[in-house]
Motif scaffolding. Structure first.
Motif, PDB file in Angstrom:
ATOM      1  N   ASP A 162      -3.014 -26.331  46.042  1.00 39.85           N
ATOM      2  CA  ASP A 162      -3.952 -25.209  45.936  1.00 39.85           C
ATOM      3  C   ASP A 162      -4.289 -24.907  44.481  1.00 39.85           C
ATOM      4  N   VAL A 163      -3.272 -25.008  43.608  1.00 39.98           N
ATOM      5  CA  VAL A 163      -3.507 -24.752  42.186  1.00 39.98           C
ATOM      6  C   VAL A 163      -4.479 -25.777  41.602  1.00 39.98           C
ATOM      7  N   ILE A 164      -4.264 -27.043  41.914  1.00 36.25           N
ATOM      8  CA  ILE A 164      -5.130 -28.095  41.376  1.00 36.25           C
ATOM      9  C   ILE A 164      -6.552 -27.948  41.900  1.00 36.25           C
ATOM     10  N   VAL A 165      -6.673 -27.657  43.200  1.00 35.76           N
ATOM     11  CA  VAL A 165      -8.009 -27.469  43.774  1.00 35.76           C
ATOM     12  C   VAL A 165      -8.705 -26.275  43.117  1.00 35.76           C
ATOM     13  N   SER A 166      -7.949 -25.209  42.856  1.00 38.88           N
ATOM     14  CA  SER A 166      -8.542 -24.039  42.202  1.00 38.88           C
ATOM     15  C   SER A 166      -9.041 -24.372  40.802  1.00 38.88           C
ATOM     16  N   ILE A 167      -8.232 -25.141  40.060  1.00 41.90           N
ATOM     17  CA  ILE A 167      -8.653 -25.538  38.707  1.00 41.90           C
ATOM     18  C   ILE A 167      -9.913 -26.391  38.758  1.00 41.90           C
ATOM     19  N   LEU A 168      -9.947 -27.348  39.679  1.00 41.54           N
ATOM     20  CA  LEU A 168     -11.143 -28.182  39.815  1.00 41.54           C
ATOM     21  C   LEU A 168     -12.347 -27.352  40.229  1.00 41.54           C
ATOM     22  N   ALA A 169     -12.122 -26.404  41.123  1.00 42.81           N
ATOM     23  CA  ALA A 169     -13.223 -25.559  41.576  1.00 42.81           C
ATOM     24  C   ALA A 169     -13.785 -24.715  40.434  1.00 42.81           C
ATOM     25  N   ILE A 170     -12.878 -24.158  39.606  1.00 45.63           N
ATOM     26  CA  ILE A 170     -13.338 -23.354  38.469  1.00 45.63           C
ATOM     27  C   ILE A 170     -14.156 -24.213  37.507  1.00 45.63           C
TER      28      ILE A 170
END
Length: 233
Positions: free
Chosen positions: A90-98
């Motif tokens: 979830d953290v990695i996906v959030s960073i990519l999304a940002i």
């Protein structure tokens, strides 16, 4: 029959399945975004992604496993590691999304957000595969630790007996079971071999079957015995 030690591994496998489904949904949604559709509210979406990133990062730190890099013989809590991997994804996906949202808002790269989603889907799928393999190996009673198996075999053979059959499997974190069949020319009891394995770390349940064997046959290696029997046939 051996208690509820595998519940954590079952939960970890379910978590891996959930991660796999999440990866598929994320990839499907990202592919549809490449084709256009509704306009993206970059500013509001970025704010939400930052909040989600902060919450997931704190939770991931709180649930961090003791061993950062597990080895095949580790007996840490796989269920806890599954939760940590889920949050890490979830953290990695959030960073990519940002990153994708900022690129779309300030650079006009409308393709950056769906591309970030595809990259996140690949990473989540990789996490799901690794976690599913590890938890599934325990659920299928695969040999948990070659080092422990080798130590059990070495201790039994130290009594000048031949190990006919040996199976080890994990019952839960830090607990293993073993079934050993040995050929002993001296006709000693199973208690002798159980005592030989007493105090072995990680071995919680042991079954030993002793079969009588001629001294010359017990001294032979399994390969030599097989060759001798094949030659006689």
């Amino acid at each position: 029959s051996f208690g509820a030690g595998k519940i954590g591994y079952l939960a970890a496998f379910a978590n891996a399945v959930a991660l796999g489904v999440t990866a598929l949904l994320l990839a499907g949604e990202s592919l549809t975004r490449f084709g256009g559709g509704e306009a993206t509210h970059y500013h509001e979406a970025t704010q939400l992604a930052v909040v989600v990133l902060a919450v997931n990062f704190v939770c991931m730190w709180l649930l961090r496993p003791v061993n950062a890099r597990p080895t095949p013989g580790d007996d840490d809590d796989v269920n806890l590691r599954a939760a940590h991997l889920h949050l890490a994804a979830d953290v990695i996906v959030s960073i990519l999304a940002i990153g994708g949202l900022l690129a779309g808002e300030h650079l006009g790269w409308t393709w950056a957000d769906p591309l970030a989603g595809l990259l996140g889907a690949l990473l989540v799928a990789r996490f799901a595969w690794g976690l599913g393999r590890r938890a599934g190996a325990v659920l299928l009673d695969m040999t948990p630790d070659p080092r422990l198996t080798g130590e059990v075999r070495a201790r039994l053979e130290a009594l000048e007996a031949r190990v006919i059959d040996l199976h080890l499997w994990r019952l839960g974190p830090g607990h293993h079971a073993a079934i050993a069949v040995v050929a002993d020319p001296q006709g000693r009891s199973a208690h002798t071999f159980r005592s030989q394995l007493s105090g072995l770390a990680g071995l919680s349940h042991l079954t030993v079957e002793v079969r009588e064997a001629p001294r010359d046959e017990a001294a032979e290696s399994p390969v030599a015995a097989l060759t001798r029997k094949s030659a006689s046939v």
